[in-house]
Write a protein that holds these residues in place. Structure first.
Motif, mmCIF file in Angstrom:
data_model
loop_
_atom_site.group_PDB
_atom_site.id
_atom_site.type_symbol
_atom_site.label_atom_id
_atom_site.label_comp_id
_atom_site.label_asym_id
_atom_site.label_seq_id
_atom_site.Cartn_x
_atom_site.Cartn_y
_atom_site.Cartn_z
ATOM 1 N N ALA A 1 -27.114 -10.884 -41.929
ATOM 2 C CA ALA A 1 -26.163 -10.222 -42.522
ATOM 3 C C ALA A 1 -25.112 -10.677 -43.397
ATOM 4 C CB ALA A 1 -25.815 -8.720 -42.178
ATOM 5 N N PHE A 2 -24.378 -10.156 -44.130
ATOM 6 C CA PHE A 2 -23.265 -10.849 -44.914
ATOM 7 C C PHE A 2 -22.012 -11.062 -43.798
ATOM 8 C CE2 PHE A 2 -22.341 -6.218 -45.027
ATOM 9 C CZ PHE A 2 -20.977 -6.071 -44.484
ATOM 10 N N ASP A 3 -22.022 -10.308 -42.762
ATOM 11 C CA ASP A 3 -20.942 -10.519 -41.667
ATOM 12 C C ASP A 3 -21.192 -11.740 -40.783
ATOM 13 O OD1 ASP A 3 -22.846 -9.830 -40.075
ATOM 14 O OD2 ASP A 3 -21.922 -7.774 -39.573
ATOM 15 N N GLY A 4 -22.512 -12.637 -40.955
ATOM 16 C CA GLY A 4 -22.515 -13.660 -40.182
ATOM 17 C C GLY A 4 -23.118 -13.190 -38.818
ATOM 18 N N LEU A 5 -23.044 -11.914 -38.072
ATOM 19 C CA LEU A 5 -23.250 -11.402 -36.992
ATOM 20 C C LEU A 5 -24.261 -10.944 -36.680
ATOM 21 C CD1 LEU A 5 -22.445 -11.323 -34.212
ATOM 22 C CD2 LEU A 5 -20.800 -9.369 -34.814
ATOM 23 N N HIS A 6 -24.844 -9.820 -37.587
ATOM 24 C CA HIS A 6 -25.560 -8.923 -37.360
ATOM 25 C C HIS A 6 -27.067 -9.381 -38.127
ATOM 26 C CE1 HIS A 6 -22.365 -6.291 -36.311
ATOM 27 N NE2 HIS A 6 -23.051 -6.101 -35.431
ATOM 28 N N MET A 7 -28.176 -8.868 -37.955
ATOM 29 C CA MET A 7 -29.480 -9.224 -38.796
ATOM 30 C C MET A 7 -29.484 -8.845 -39.970
ATOM 31 S SD MET A 7 -32.251 -9.360 -35.520
ATOM 32 C CE MET A 7 -32.555 -7.465 -35.430
ATOM 33 N N SER A 8 -30.273 -9.662 -40.833
ATOM 34 C CA SER A 8 -30.644 -9.200 -42.160
ATOM 35 C C SER A 8 -31.844 -8.147 -42.256
ATOM 36 C CB SER A 8 -30.928 -10.189 -42.999
ATOM 37 O OG SER A 8 -32.207 -10.731 -42.683
ATOM 38 N N SER B 1 -33.822 -20.247 -44.083
ATOM 39 C CA SER B 1 -32.430 -20.297 -43.990
ATOM 40 C C SER B 1 -31.976 -19.087 -43.179
ATOM 41 C CB SER B 1 -31.820 -20.317 -45.491
ATOM 42 O OG SER B 1 -30.170 -20.144 -45.162
ATOM 43 N N ILE B 2 -31.046 -19.840 -42.240
ATOM 44 C CA ILE B 2 -30.524 -18.892 -41.224
ATOM 45 C C ILE B 2 -29.637 -17.655 -41.878
ATOM 46 C CG2 ILE B 2 -28.107 -20.080 -41.001
ATOM 47 C CD1 ILE B 2 -28.133 -19.135 -37.960
ATOM 48 N N VAL B 3 -29.169 -18.120 -43.102
ATOM 49 C CA VAL B 3 -28.523 -17.130 -43.982
ATOM 50 C C VAL B 3 -29.476 -15.773 -44.344
ATOM 51 C CG1 VAL B 3 -27.499 -16.751 -46.070
ATOM 52 C CG2 VAL B 3 -27.002 -18.773 -44.956
ATOM 53 N N SER B 4 -30.672 -16.168 -44.519
ATOM 54 C CA SER B 4 -31.693 -15.230 -44.853
ATOM 55 C C SER B 4 -32.135 -14.167 -43.939
ATOM 56 C CB SER B 4 -33.218 -15.811 -45.378
ATOM 57 O OG SER B 4 -32.888 -16.500 -46.574
ATOM 58 N N LEU B 5 -31.709 -14.552 -42.343
ATOM 59 C CA LEU B 5 -31.990 -13.810 -41.280
ATOM 60 C C LEU B 5 -30.639 -13.179 -40.742
ATOM 61 C CD1 LEU B 5 -34.182 -16.387 -39.408
ATOM 62 C CD2 LEU B 5 -34.987 -14.345 -40.729
ATOM 63 N N VAL C 1 -36.072 -20.337 -38.542
ATOM 64 C CA VAL C 1 -35.360 -21.327 -38.825
ATOM 65 C C VAL C 1 -35.926 -22.726 -39.150
ATOM 66 C CG1 VAL C 1 -32.959 -22.634 -39.198
ATOM 67 C CG2 VAL C 1 -33.162 -19.962 -38.620
ATOM 68 N N GLU C 2 -36.411 -23.013 -37.798
ATOM 69 C CA GLU C 2 -37.169 -24.286 -37.918
ATOM 70 C C GLU C 2 -38.446 -24.626 -38.621
ATOM 71 O OE1 GLU C 2 -37.924 -24.590 -33.558
ATOM 72 O OE2 GLU C 2 -36.417 -25.937 -33.211
ATOM 73 N N THR D 1 -27.822 -15.915 -35.250
ATOM 74 C CA THR D 1 -27.061 -15.754 -36.350
ATOM 75 C C THR D 1 -25.726 -16.538 -36.140
ATOM 76 O OG1 THR D 1 -25.608 -14.015 -35.221
ATOM 77 C CG2 THR D 1 -27.610 -13.411 -36.812
ATOM 78 N N PRO D 2 -24.941 -17.063 -37.307
ATOM 79 C CA PRO D 2 -24.025 -17.910 -37.151
ATOM 80 C C PRO D 2 -23.000 -17.694 -36.168
ATOM 81 C CG PRO D 2 -24.734 -17.751 -39.453
ATOM 82 C CD PRO D 2 -25.453 -16.714 -38.768
ATOM 83 N N VAL D 3 -22.703 -16.366 -36.280
ATOM 84 C CA VAL D 3 -21.515 -15.945 -35.285
ATOM 85 C C VAL D 3 -21.795 -16.072 -33.735
ATOM 86 C CG1 VAL D 3 -20.028 -13.955 -34.492
ATOM 87 C CG2 VAL D 3 -20.302 -14.454 -37.041
#
Length: 250
Positions: A223-230, A217-221, A212-213, A175-177
């Motif tokens: 959560a809204f906080d950018g740390l946890h999983m969707s 989108s990494i956003v789809s994987l 992602v590759e 995730t992004p974080v």
């Protein structure tokens, strides 16, 4: 033009068409289904003898999932949507005759030392055949070297194995974080212990990275906080893990 001269061009054309077709198929799948597809056949890298013995004896398979928020299933309203909940459903789909008892011993914000301190009450008391230990998400701020991190993880694995339980180590989420941290240090420590201790390993980070590759989108994987999983990432993790467990015992 000779056929031998044209053959490489024909192969290149066919390869391009295959890649295009695969990309098109990936776009038609949900993020979770794409994740499952690109991780088809994933191996845990080690056998699960105690798990296999329980299934062969047709007795209830006891699984304890311990870790932090990824195990709790943070932001999932229903426990069925957490990775242990999804894994339970997928195991039963793969083998409807299976008897399973799953205990979710996750705790939000927990660390490796925190997990180990809870082993007696939250793991050993349940006498599991299999322990899934999800680690790493809250430990990269220690500032310690790989050797120190590896020592702590190895200590925990030794304690779990001393209870005659199979162990699956699960690493961090993609995730992004997490990507903004020194995640590679933790990844190396977990992978090293799994290899040296010869225990099973679910490379969740690489699993989601491959997704992602594949065009998700990494956003789809995340959560809204950018740390946890969707929800899609929890779903994929649980289903891929269940399939890998069944492959390991068969």
């Amino acid at each position: 033009m000779k056929l031998s001269a044209r053959f490489p061009k024909i192969l290149a054309c066919c390869a391009a068409l295959a890649v295009s077709s695969a990309a098109s198929e990936a776009r038609d799948l949900s993020p979770a289904e794409t994740c499952i597809a690109v991780n088809d056949g994933l191996s845990l890298g080690a056998p699960l003898p105690h798990t296999a013995e329980a299934l062969k004896a047709h007795r209830p398979l006891r699984i304890v999932a311990i870790g932090s928020s990824s195990t709790v299933g943070l932001w999932m309203v229903r426990k069925e949507k957490t990775y242990p909940g999804v894994m339970y459903r997928e195991l039963l789909r793969l083998d409807p005759a299976m008897q399973i008892e799953i205990v979710n011993s996750g705790r939000n914000g927990d660390t490796i030392p925190g997990n180990i301190a809870r082993f007696q009450r939250d793991v050993f008391a349940h006498r599991p055949d299999l322990v899934i230990w999800q680690i790493g998400g809250n430990d990269f701020t220690w500032g310690e070297g790989i050797e120190s991190l590896g020592h702590r993880i190895a200590e925990g694995v030794a304690m779990l194995r001393a209870q005659d339980a199979d162990v699956i180590l699960m690493d961090q989420q993609y995730t992004p974080v997490i990507l903004a941290t020194h995640y590679a240090k933790m990844q190396a420590a977990i992978a090293s212990v799994a290899r040296e201790q010869q225990v099973a390993y679910l490379p969740r980070f690489d699993m989601l990275h491959k997704t992602v590759e594949a065009g998700v989108s990494i956003v789809s994987l995340s959560a809204f906080d950018g740390l946890h999983m969707s929800g899609d990432a929890y779903d994929c993790t649980g289903r891929v893990l269940a399939r890998a467990i069944m492959a390991a015992v068969r």
